[in-house]
Scaffold this motif. Sequence first.
Motif, PDB file in Angstrom:
ATOM      1  N   TRP A 219      15.647  50.839  10.492  1.00 42.92           N
ATOM      2  CA  TRP A 219      16.631  50.466  11.513  1.00 42.92           C
ATOM      3  C   TRP A 219      16.126  50.780  12.915  1.00 42.92           C
TER       4      TRP A 219
ATOM      5  N   ALA B 179      15.432  48.028  15.808  1.00 43.15           N
ATOM      6  CA  ALA B 179      16.122  48.110  17.096  1.00 43.15           C
ATOM      7  C   ALA B 179      15.125  48.160  18.258  1.00 43.15           C
ATOM      8  N   CYS B 180      14.049  48.898  18.085  1.00 46.39           N
ATOM      9  CA  CYS B 180      13.067  49.043  19.165  1.00 46.39           C
ATOM     10  C   CYS B 180      12.337  47.737  19.462  1.00 46.39           C
TER      11      CYS B 180
ATOM     12  N   ASP C 169      13.471  44.648  18.663  1.00 49.00           N
ATOM     13  CA  ASP C 169      14.403  43.515  18.660  1.00 49.00           C
ATOM     14  C   ASP C 169      14.108  42.527  17.541  1.00 49.00           C
TER      15      ASP C 169
ATOM     16  N   ARG D 250      23.745  50.783  18.354  1.00 54.71           N
ATOM     17  CA  ARG D 250      23.429  51.394  17.065  1.00 54.71           C
ATOM     18  C   ARG D 250      22.439  52.539  17.256  1.00 54.71           C
ATOM     19  N   PHE D 251      21.422  52.303  18.076  1.00 46.82           N
ATOM     20  CA  PHE D 251      20.410  53.319  18.324  1.00 46.82           C
ATOM     21  C   PHE D 251      21.021  54.529  19.022  1.00 46.82           C
TER      22      PHE D 251
ATOM     23  N   ASP E 249      19.084  41.574  15.443  1.00 46.62           N
ATOM     24  CA  ASP E 249      20.148  42.110  16.281  1.00 46.62           C
ATOM     25  C   ASP E 249      21.091  43.021  15.499  1.00 46.62           C
ATOM     26  N   ASP E 250      21.434  42.643  14.290  1.00 49.93           N
ATOM     27  CA  ASP E 250      22.368  43.417  13.484  1.00 49.93           C
ATOM     28  C   ASP E 250      21.853  43.460  12.048  1.00 49.93           C
TER      29      ASP E 250
END
Length: 134
Positions: free
Chosen positions: A99, A103-104, A106, A3-4, A109-110
């Motif tokens: 987001w 993501a960075c 953790d 995603r990132f 996860d989604d």
Amino acid sequence: MRRFGAILLDGLLALIAGYVALNSADHAGLPALQTFYAVAGAAFGLSFLNHVLLTRIAGASLGKFAVRTRVVREADASRPRLPRLFRRWLGGYLFLVVWIIAACFDMEDDPEDFCGVRLVRYQDLQALIPAYGR
């Protein structure tokens, strides 16, 4: 991380469009306000074309193609329609920072998508197609 990577590539494309518009406006000698409009129009215009129209036509933006993911409706794994993609595009600007932080670190996860759209790996979507007969 997929995603990132997609966000990074799609954002870079929009920045490049803005940079090209800035150089063109400088060569044309446009006033500052018109230069701002040209840069914003190019960056947001390419972003719209990439995230809304291309995703409707092909199932993914250019960044998502590069990281081999696709955008599907959460309910039935079909390709989302334009109004849903448009809301997701606008909302993406509001939630982009959240987001990236998630993501960075953790944190999740989604992350949930408020428009009922999911990002899935292309290979998982290919395995699902025979089951649904599409």
